[in-house]
Design a protein around this motif. Structure first.
Motif, PDB file in Angstrom:
ATOM      1  N   LEU A 166      -8.426  54.482  35.300  1.00 38.27           N
ATOM      2  CA  LEU A 166      -6.825  54.384  35.083  1.00 38.27           C
ATOM      3  C   LEU A 166      -6.113  54.143  34.663  1.00 38.27           C
ATOM      4  O   LEU A 166      -6.701  53.164  34.174  1.00 38.27           O
ATOM      5  N   GLN A 167      -5.129  55.138  34.157  1.00 37.17           N
ATOM      6  CA  GLN A 167      -4.559  54.266  32.834  1.00 37.17           C
ATOM      7  C   GLN A 167      -2.954  53.466  34.667  1.00 37.17           C
ATOM      8  O   GLN A 167      -2.658  53.330  35.248  1.00 37.17           O
ATOM      9  N   ASP A 168      -2.242  51.860  33.197  1.00 34.00           N
ATOM     10  CA  ASP A 168      -1.682  51.295  33.935  1.00 34.00           C
ATOM     11  C   ASP A 168      -0.017  52.073  33.971  1.00 34.00           C
ATOM     12  O   ASP A 168       0.982  51.335  34.731  1.00 34.00           O
ATOM     13  N   ILE A 169      -0.291  52.670  33.152  1.00 37.34           N
ATOM     14  CA  ILE A 169       1.801  53.287  33.295  1.00 37.34           C
ATOM     15  C   ILE A 169       1.126  55.009  33.923  1.00 37.34           C
ATOM     16  O   ILE A 169       1.194  55.543  34.123  1.00 37.34           O
ATOM     17  N   CYS A 170       2.716  54.007  34.756  1.00 34.66           N
ATOM     18  CA  CYS A 170       2.370  55.190  36.055  1.00 34.66           C
ATOM     19  C   CYS A 170       4.670  55.570  35.364  1.00 34.66           C
ATOM     20  O   CYS A 170       5.203  54.571  36.168  1.00 34.66           O
ATOM     21  N   ARG A 171       5.230  56.752  35.717  1.00 31.81           N
ATOM     22  CA  ARG A 171       6.411  57.026  35.861  1.00 31.81           C
ATOM     23  C   ARG A 171       6.677  57.396  37.068  1.00 31.81           C
ATOM     24  O   ARG A 171       6.070  58.036  37.665  1.00 31.81           O
ATOM     25  N   LEU A 172       7.463  56.202  38.075  1.00 27.54           N
ATOM     26  CA  LEU A 172       7.406  56.466  40.044  1.00 27.54           C
ATOM     27  C   LEU A 172       9.145  56.396  39.556  1.00 27.54           C
ATOM     28  O   LEU A 172       9.444  56.811  41.140  1.00 27.54           O
ATOM     29  N   SER A 173       9.512  56.072  39.018  1.00 24.79           N
ATOM     30  CA  SER A 173      11.183  56.064  39.313  1.00 24.79           C
ATOM     31  C   SER A 173      11.994  57.083  38.847  1.00 24.79           C
ATOM     32  O   SER A 173      10.909  58.433  38.412  1.00 24.79           O
ATOM     33  N   GLU A 174      12.110  57.573  39.877  1.00 24.62           N
ATOM     34  CA  GLU A 174      13.029  58.683  40.353  1.00 24.62           C
ATOM     35  C   GLU A 174      11.981  60.046  41.297  1.00 24.62           C
ATOM     36  O   GLU A 174      12.256  60.805  40.796  1.00 24.62           O
ATOM     37  N   THR A 175      10.970  59.408  41.584  1.00 23.79           N
ATOM     38  CA  THR A 175      10.470  59.793  42.742  1.00 23.79           C
ATOM     39  C   THR A 175      10.255  59.899  43.808  1.00 23.79           C
ATOM     40  O   THR A 175       9.696  60.298  44.994  1.00 23.79           O
ATOM     41  N   GLY A 176      11.234  58.906  44.476  1.00 20.27           N
ATOM     42  CA  GLY A 176      11.061  59.127  46.025  1.00 20.27           C
ATOM     43  C   GLY A 176      10.588  57.800  46.151  1.00 20.27           C
ATOM     44  O   GLY A 176      10.180  57.119  47.941  1.00 20.27           O
ATOM     45  N   ILE A 177       9.158  57.090  45.661  1.00 17.32           N
ATOM     46  CA  ILE A 177       8.535  56.332  46.140  1.00 17.32           C
ATOM     47  C   ILE A 177       9.523  54.699  45.963  1.00 17.32           C
ATOM     48  O   ILE A 177      10.789  54.187  45.118  1.00 17.32           O
ATOM     49  N   GLN A 178       8.443  53.977  47.369  1.00 17.74           N
ATOM     50  CA  GLN A 178       9.576  52.587  47.758  1.00 17.74           C
ATOM     51  C   GLN A 178       9.354  52.199  46.400  1.00 17.74           C
ATOM     52  O   GLN A 178       7.849  52.098  45.937  1.00 17.74           O
ATOM     53  N   PRO A 179      10.080  50.708  46.344  1.00 18.86           N
ATOM     54  CA  PRO A 179       9.880  50.246  45.498  1.00 18.86           C
ATOM     55  C   PRO A 179       8.865  48.878  46.179  1.00 18.86           C
ATOM     56  O   PRO A 179       7.334  48.301  45.162  1.00 18.86           O
ATOM     57  N   GLU A 180       8.509  48.331  47.128  1.00 24.40           N
ATOM     58  CA  GLU A 180       7.096  47.438  47.764  1.00 24.40           C
ATOM     59  C   GLU A 180       5.836  48.539  47.295  1.00 24.40           C
ATOM     60  O   GLU A 180       5.147  48.273  47.278  1.00 24.40           O
ATOM     61  N   ILE A 181       6.512  50.210  47.920  1.00 26.81           N
ATOM     62  CA  ILE A 181       4.948  50.910  47.350  1.00 26.81           C
ATOM     63  C   ILE A 181       4.939  51.138  45.789  1.00 26.81           C
ATOM     64  O   ILE A 181       3.342  50.100  45.381  1.00 26.81           O
ATOM     65  N   GLU A 182       5.166  50.568  45.181  1.00 30.94           N
ATOM     66  CA  GLU A 182       5.292  51.242  43.988  1.00 30.94           C
ATOM     67  C   GLU A 182       4.499  49.795  43.473  1.00 30.94           C
ATOM     68  O   GLU A 182       3.700  49.511  42.878  1.00 30.94           O
ATOM     69  N   SER A 183       5.237  48.786  43.750  1.00 31.31           N
ATOM     70  CA  SER A 183       4.710  46.957  43.429  1.00 31.31           C
ATOM     71  C   SER A 183       3.423  47.494  43.402  1.00 31.31           C
ATOM     72  O   SER A 183       2.463  46.502  43.599  1.00 31.31           O
ATOM     73  N   MET A 205      19.390  64.892  53.364  1.00 32.82           N
ATOM     74  CA  MET A 205      18.619  65.476  52.901  1.00 32.82           C
ATOM     75  C   MET A 205      17.901  65.561  51.350  1.00 32.82           C
ATOM     76  O   MET A 205      16.845  66.792  50.971  1.00 32.82           O
ATOM     77  N   ARG A 206      18.196  64.686  50.614  1.00 31.80           N
ATOM     78  CA  ARG A 206      17.697  64.884  49.308  1.00 31.80           C
ATOM     79  C   ARG A 206      15.870  63.524  48.749  1.00 31.80           C
ATOM     80  O   ARG A 206      16.283  62.364  49.755  1.00 31.80           O
ATOM     81  N   PRO A 207      15.484  64.412  48.823  1.00 35.27           N
ATOM     82  CA  PRO A 207      13.761  64.405  48.681  1.00 35.27           C
ATOM     83  C   PRO A 207      13.781  63.263  48.075  1.00 35.27           C
ATOM     84  O   PRO A 207      12.190  61.824  47.981  1.00 35.27           O
ATOM     85  N   VAL A 208      14.684  62.344  46.773  1.00 34.82           N
ATOM     86  CA  VAL A 208      14.810  61.255  45.836  1.00 34.82           C
ATOM     87  C   VAL A 208      15.328  59.871  47.023  1.00 34.82           C
ATOM     88  O   VAL A 208      14.703  59.105  46.459  1.00 34.82           O
ATOM     89  N   ARG A 209      15.570  60.439  48.167  1.00 29.26           N
ATOM     90  CA  ARG A 209      16.120  59.193  49.747  1.00 29.26           C
ATOM     91  C   ARG A 209      16.330  60.067  50.078  1.00 29.26           C
ATOM     92  O   ARG A 209      17.416  60.358  50.936  1.00 29.26           O
ATOM     93  N   TYR A 210      15.009  60.548  50.858  1.00 31.38           N
ATOM     94  CA  TYR A 210      15.298  61.550  52.335  1.00 31.38           C
ATOM     95  C   TYR A 210      15.649  59.826  53.536  1.00 31.38           C
ATOM     96  O   TYR A 210      14.535  59.250  53.291  1.00 31.38           O
ATOM     97  N   LEU A 211      16.077  60.349  53.816  1.00 24.67           N
ATOM     98  CA  LEU A 211      16.845  59.094  54.760  1.00 24.67           C
ATOM     99  C   LEU A 211      17.533  60.617  56.698  1.00 24.67           C
ATOM    100  O   LEU A 211      18.760  60.514  56.254  1.00 24.67           O
ATOM    101  N   PRO A 212      16.270  60.778  57.385  1.00 20.85           N
ATOM    102  CA  PRO A 212      16.618  61.524  58.374  1.00 20.85           C
ATOM    103  C   PRO A 212      17.762  61.589  59.005  1.00 20.85           C
ATOM    104  O   PRO A 212      18.809  62.044  60.097  1.00 20.85           O
TER     105      PRO A 212
END
Ligand SMILES: [Zn+2]
Length: 519
Positions: free
Chosen positions: A193-210, A416-423
């Motif tokens: 795996l590469q350690d470069i991963c672009r996850l900003s603006e993908t809706g992933i929570q910061p705690e999961i990214e870390s 309903m924005r996928p980048v910050r889904y908060l139903p």
């Protein structure tokens, strides 16, 4: 903003066919994908939801041993059960693949071997020698769910390669055992795996990214691709392809099916595809999902990763984790045959619980209150308002009403924005709208438009009520919120829906059962 012309593919996680689904499963990935897809269609997009069962998950073999029948028969039986469960909850799937079926078997394995070959050609595969625990009596490696010991990170008892307690992922030989186990040296394949991963603006929570970055560190950037589990796609005499490592191969297959349905020229995951892809999964699947998706797309430049990731934390039931083994759960099958307004309410209540930022709690008394509020709204506001406007011509929408409706729908769009889904902010909006109905639903000029507003606000979460209201208001097809002031094609008619009384719901029985197991 209109979604006209946009195409979406939503993929909720692939369930293991070793049992039915409970509300904790439904409320996470499946409900999110369905609610979001309905919303996007309402805004004019083409949105498909596709998934399938994860036949080669090792827990299937545990269930097979329990039921004393072959793993494939377990897969077929629970695949059907899961299909039914999804239908009961009105989670509509454009395709739900059974990888062992005649229809998909060859396509499924084809994608796996094709990706393995591409990874090999790209030089992204490492061959690693490891010591696998071996059971001399049963003559099998203790892989997947058969592997038990103490977590190398937190020392609690764990099963498999992942610790539910601390989130650690590890290699089999890192587990410690009280009783010494025999080991055999084996060679397995890992993806670099590469350690470069672009996850900003993908809706992933910061705690999961870390925690993903931590995983990359601890595992020296390696993702398992083969395991010594006899149940799986053949790799060599000692190993099979590891289902989690190849999860993206499964998604590529879905991407291919989606591109045909959407009349696109290329796979939804082709690097230059314009189809927007959204993954929905529970936090326990986050690491393998991200590792497989990012690892494979990094090695195979012709594919792109998902555009958005919607991860959910767990639901609790009355303060404790849903648990199959402790029978602390509410099963979807208990709702089969119940009125659709009830399953609508289950979806609505689950959506109102925030599991995006933290774990949420399903509380029986709150659920009951939610059902009562919705039934009261239908009986006291919706039905009389429809009667009241049935014989009078519908007047064009007034400026004030238009403004109210536009601002309510703007807040729904925000939720309903996928980048910050908060139903839960969408359900809050429904509650506000219901409040405003106390005045509007009874006023001649506004009743129709208030009903239309309610219909559009509830539809993603309560598809049955939303659709029936849409028809009752005189519109055809599925609800759309593209031209708010558009008048209906037909005359207004009564709501064709059986309205249940709260006594019809077996809520009290569930409450007793849940409380009994909780106690
Ligand atoms: Zn642990």
């Amino acid at each position: 903003m209109s979604q006209r012309g946009k195409k979406y593919l939503l993929i909720p996680s692939v369930p293991t066919p070793n049992g039915g689904l409970h509300l904790g499963h439904i409320g996470g990935p499946y409900l999110a994908a369905d609610v979001l897809a309905r919303y996007l269609r309402m805004r004019g997009a083409e949105a498909l939801v596709m998934s399938g069962t994860d036949s080669y998950e090792s827990y299937v073999t545990l269930q097979a041993a329990k039921e004393m029948r072959p793993p494939d028969s377990v897969c077929h039986a629970y695949h059907e059960r899961i299909v039914n469960d999804l239908e009961v909850m009105q989670i509509s799937m454009d395709e739900f693949v059974n990888p062992l079926s005649l229809r998909w078997n060859a396509v499924y394995s084809g994608w796996h071997y094709r990706i393995l070959q591409q990874l090999q050609d790209a030089g992204s595969i490492l061959r690693v020698n490891e010591n696998m625990p071996w059971d001399p009596v049963r003559k099998m490696y203790l892989a997947g769910c058969w592997l038990q010991g103490k977590c190398p990170q937190c020392a609690l008892e764990v099963t498999g390669y992942f610790c539910e307690n601390c989130g650690a992922h590890f290699r089999p030989e890192e587990l410690s055992h009280d009783s010494g186990l025999l080991h055999r040296e084996v060679t397995n394949l890992f993806l670099r795996l590469q350690d470069i991963c672009r996850l900003s603006e993908t809706g992933i929570q910061p705690e999961i990214e870390s925690s993903y970055r931590q995983y990359l560190n601890r595992q020296q950037g390696m993702l398992r691709l083969t395991a010594n589990n006899p149940w799986g796609l053949y790799h060599d005499d000692e190993s099979t392809l590891f289902n989690y490592g190849f999860i993206f191969a499964y998604f590529l297959m879905l991407g291919e099916i989606a591109s045909q349905r959407l009349h696109a020229n290329e796979n939804a995951f082709s690097a230059d595809s314009s189809i927007i892809t959204i993954a929905c999964f529970g936090i326990d699947n986050a690491i393998p999902f991200l590792a497989s998706v990012l690892g494979i797309t990094n090695a195979c430049a012709e594919f792109k990763p998902f555009d958005y990731y919607l991860a959910n934390h767990f639901y609790l039931l009355e303060g404790r984790k849903f648990s199959t083994s402790r029978r602390h759960a509410i099963w979807v099958k208990d709702f089969s045959g119940s009125e659709k307004l009830i399953t609508d309410c289950v979806r609505y209540y689950l959506s109102s619980i925030n599991v995006r930022e933290n774990q949420g709690d399903f509380i029986m008394s709150e659920f009951k209150a939610c059902c009562l509020r919705m039934m009261d709204c239908v009986q006291r506001l919706v039905i009389p308002a429809l009667q009241q406007i049935a014989d009078v011509p519908i007047t064009a929408i007034g400026a004030d009403m238009m403004e109210e409706m536009e601002s309510a729908l703007a807040r729904q769009e925000q939720a309903m924005r996928p980048v910050r889904y908060l139903p839960q902010t969408a359900t809050d909006q429904v509650e506000v709208w219901i409040q405003s109905g106390e005045g509007h639903a009874k006023a001649d000029g506004n009743a129709f438009w208030w009903l239309k507003g309610l219909c559009l606000l509830v539809y993603p979460m309560m598809p049955h009520l939303g659709q029936e209201m849409w028809f009752a208001l005189g519109y055809d097809g599925a609800p759309d919120s593209l031209e708010l002031s558009r008048l209906p094609e037909r005359r207004v008619r009564p709501l064709e829906m059986r309205i249940v009384s709260i006594q019809d719901i077996s809520l009290d029985r569930w409450t007793r059962e849940v409380m009994c197991h909780a106690g």
